[in-house]
Write a protein that holds these residues in place. Structure first.
Motif, PDB file in Angstrom:
ATOM      1  N   PRO A  82       0.900  -1.167   0.013  1.00 45.62           N
ATOM      2  CA  PRO A  82      -0.036   0.122   0.122  1.00 45.62           C
ATOM      3  C   PRO A  82       0.864   1.260  -0.212  1.00 45.62           C
ATOM      4  CG  PRO A  82      -0.937  -1.684   1.587  1.00 45.62           C
ATOM      5  CD  PRO A  82       0.606  -1.912   1.028  1.00 45.62           C
ATOM      6  N   HIS A  86       1.064   4.135  -3.141  1.00 47.43           N
ATOM      7  CA  HIS A  86       0.592   5.533  -2.880  1.00 47.43           C
ATOM      8  C   HIS A  86       1.868   6.441  -3.178  1.00 47.43           C
ATOM      9  CE1 HIS A  86      -1.194   8.903  -0.673  1.00 47.43           C
ATOM     10  NE2 HIS A  86      -0.001   9.342  -0.200  1.00 47.43           N
ATOM     11  N   THR A 341      -5.512  -0.350   3.964  1.00 45.80           N
ATOM     12  CA  THR A 341      -6.208   0.707   3.073  1.00 45.80           C
ATOM     13  C   THR A 341      -7.391   1.020   3.523  1.00 45.80           C
ATOM     14  OG1 THR A 341      -4.801  -0.418   1.214  1.00 45.80           O
ATOM     15  CG2 THR A 341      -6.839   0.977   0.611  1.00 45.80           C
ATOM     16  N   GLU A 342      -8.143   0.034   4.097  1.00 40.90           N
ATOM     17  CA  GLU A 342      -9.635   0.254   4.487  1.00 40.90           C
ATOM     18  C   GLU A 342      -9.806   0.074   5.845  1.00 40.90           C
ATOM     19  OE1 GLU A 342     -11.647   1.675   2.750  1.00 40.90           O
ATOM     20  OE2 GLU A 342     -10.309   1.740   0.957  1.00 40.90           O
ATOM     21  N   THR A 467      -9.420  -1.717  -6.442  1.00 40.14           N
ATOM     22  CA  THR A 467     -10.840  -1.327  -5.464  1.00 40.14           C
ATOM     23  C   THR A 467     -10.427  -0.461  -4.207  1.00 40.14           C
ATOM     24  OG1 THR A 467     -11.133  -3.419  -4.581  1.00 40.14           O
ATOM     25  CG2 THR A 467     -12.443  -3.037  -6.547  1.00 40.14           C
ATOM     26  N   ARG A 468     -11.504   0.164  -3.808  1.00 41.24           N
ATOM     27  CA  ARG A 468     -11.337   0.769  -2.323  1.00 41.24           C
ATOM     28  C   ARG A 468     -12.688   0.848  -1.904  1.00 41.24           C
ATOM     29  NH1 ARG A 468      -6.873   0.120  -3.762  1.00 41.24           N
ATOM     30  NH2 ARG A 468      -5.005   1.612  -3.951  1.00 41.24           N
ATOM     31  N   LEU A 472     -13.621  -2.742  -1.862  1.00 37.72           N
ATOM     32  CA  LEU A 472     -12.575  -3.425  -1.464  1.00 37.72           C
ATOM     33  C   LEU A 472     -13.029  -4.534  -0.696  1.00 37.72           C
ATOM     34  CD1 LEU A 472      -9.558  -3.955  -1.598  1.00 37.72           C
ATOM     35  CD2 LEU A 472      -9.133  -2.284   0.040  1.00 37.72           C
TER      36      LEU A 472
END
Length: 509
Positions: A82, A86, A341-342, A467-468, A472
């Protein structure tokens, strides 16, 4: 029969087959827990009789340092994906190649790397592999773009294909008898500690210094490893009667894996199944067929002896390896990615979530190895694959705001239990499914197949990495279900293709 093959190693020049049962189980249980792959190849197998080392402690230190470079680096990069994406503004397709750019040359050239040690000397090849790995790490650390990083990761993979088999070959050739068993035990224990600490340390470096630090830390370790190797490891005699290198086979399998990996990555990603990805997959399959034909033609001169392609039990075992380790590789990449990420984990926290894996493996794998002699490898392989499927399905509990103890931990622990049940029995079964002449080659092929499983699955998860948000989480759940089905397919392959120790034919290969 599987237990007998372990307790009474065949009279062959393969050092892995000559290591004591407890030590051998420790080698492969460790390797499976750390790298999600079994490892044994021609460099470990082919070689002169052991010669006691004059500086045994330093030789052991050199092999531990060299092996740890790969094992720690591989686990840390998964946690760093990740942050890398970024920082370098990479899309999902390129992020996949940060992992596969390393695994592809490693899986394709692992056997050739061992043969290079046989031909040109293990000491020199080990030092060369470490040096190339350090160079690749330095290039990774200064990469200005994701494309640069992928090329540097490929250089690391090429170096690891030389470094890893020759590291274990040096260890096997430098000790004998009880000293060898003790050395292997110390090597496995030290590297297990490094593997357990690696993701946690890597996560901390990412959070405090930045992702480039996970590659820079390799440089002082590599410098020490090269110095100790050149000082402590004795030159091994290099003869002129060595088996010729199978360069044609190495080129064909590299082209095959490259075509398949690129085609699957692009086909499952943004490009979709257009003519180019489809053509790449077809070309990869044709190169794979040409590789098998070439190996059959070369016979005993091939890096993968043709006898290994005609053994039904070995086909079943390699199918299990391909599917099971593929599912595991996908989980090990996607879980930290989702958590960071999430779910809101830091890189340090995400690395810590994987800590139970090597701990469970180190405790349970020796027990599973002992059970092989009582009930055989087949039920353990089937049960292990089914446990992995259950653990992956438990991954459905992971999502936004999920409590670690109630969701993530059960999934990691159950998957670790499943792999613990399968790792040592898989080694036993592979070694007992071929005759003594092909023990090392069969284990080397199994290692390459394990790497290939990771390459294929990681090539297919681009849609998840792209995806996010809620999408995700949903994509991760779909991947978890797909991984569980793959693990169950691995169990089915053993049910139908692997007859078990008692029913295997007397002649093999």
């Amino acid at each position: 029969m599987g237990q007998r093959a372990i307790r009474e190693p065949p009279p062959c020049p393969f050092w892995i087959a000559q290591v004591g049962s407890a030590a051998r189980r420790e080698i492969f249980a460790y390797l499976a827990s750390v790298t999600a792959k079994p490892l044994c190849d021609r460099a470990q197998a082919l070689g002169s009789a052991p010669r006691p080392a004059r500086r045994p402690t330093l030789v052991l230190a050199a092999t531990v340092l060299a092996s740890s470079l790969d094992f720690v680096d591989g686990s840390v990069v998964n946690v760093g994906v990740p942050a890398i994406g970024h920082s370098l503004h990479g899309d999902a397709a390129l992020l996949q190649w940060v992992v596969n750019g390393y695994l592809l040359p490693l899986s394709a050239l692992l056997l050739l790397g061992g043969a290079l040690g046989d031909r040109f000397g293990r000491r020199g090849m080990l030092a060369l592999g470490i040096g190339l790995f350090a160079l690749g790490s330095a290039l990774c650390a200064v990469a200005p773009t994701l494309e640069w990083l992928i090329v540097a990761r490929a250089a690391q993979g090429l170096a690891a294909a030389v470094m890893l088999p020759n590291s274990l070959a040096v260890l096997g050739a430098s000790f004998e008898g009880a000293s060898r068993n003790r050395a292997v035990g110390i090597w496995a224990a030290a590297a297990s500690i490094a593997a357990a600490v690696g993701p946690l340390l890597g996560g901390w470096l990412i959070d405090t210094v930045g992702w480039r630090a996970i590659f820079l830390i390799n440089l002082p370790l590599a410098a020490v490893a090269i110095g100790v190797t050149l000082y402590a490891v004795e030159r091994d005699p290099v003869g002129t009667d060595r088996m010729p290198l199978d360069l044609r086979g190495a080129a064909l399998i590299t082209l095959a894996l490259t075509g398949l990996t690129w085609g699957l990555t692009e086909g499952a990603g943004a490009m979709g199944w257009r003519p180019a990805p489809i053509g790449a997959v077809i070309a990869g399959a044709l190169f794979a067929a040409a590789f098998i034909r070439t190996e059959r033609r070369l016979g005993d001169r091939a890096m993968t002896p043709p006898a290994l392609f005609g053994s039904a039990p070995l086909v079943g075992l390699n199918l299990l390896t391909l599917l099971l380790y593929g599912a595991l590789a996908g989980f090990m990449l996607l879980l930290p990615f989702l958590l960071i990420t999430e779910v809101g984990y830091s890189a340090t926290e995400a690395g810590a979530t994987l800590l139970p894996f090597p701990i469970v493996m180190s405790v349970i794998s020796p027990l599973a190895g002992d059970l092989v002699g009582r009930i055989g490898a087949k039920p353990l392989l089937i049960g292990g694959a089914c446990l992995v499927a259950v653990g992956l399905l438990l991954g459905l509990l992971t999502g936004h705001g999920a409590n670690y103890w109630a969701t993530v931990l059960p999934s990691v622990v159950v998957i670790a239990l499943g792999m613990s049940c399968a790792a040592a029995p898989l080694t036993t079964a592979v070694l007992s499914s071929v005759d003594a002449r092909h023990t090392g080659a069969a284990s080397g092929l199994n290692s390459a197949v394990a790497q290939l499983g990771g390459v294929i699955v990681i090539a297919l998860v681009g849609a998840v990495l792209a995806t996010r948000g809620a999408a995700l989480v949903s994509a991760f759940h779909v991947a978890a279900v797909a991984g569980a089905l793959v693990a169950l397919a691995a169990a089915a392959g053993i049910v139908f293709l692997y007859p078990g120790e008692k029913s295997q034919p007397a002649e093999r290969g």
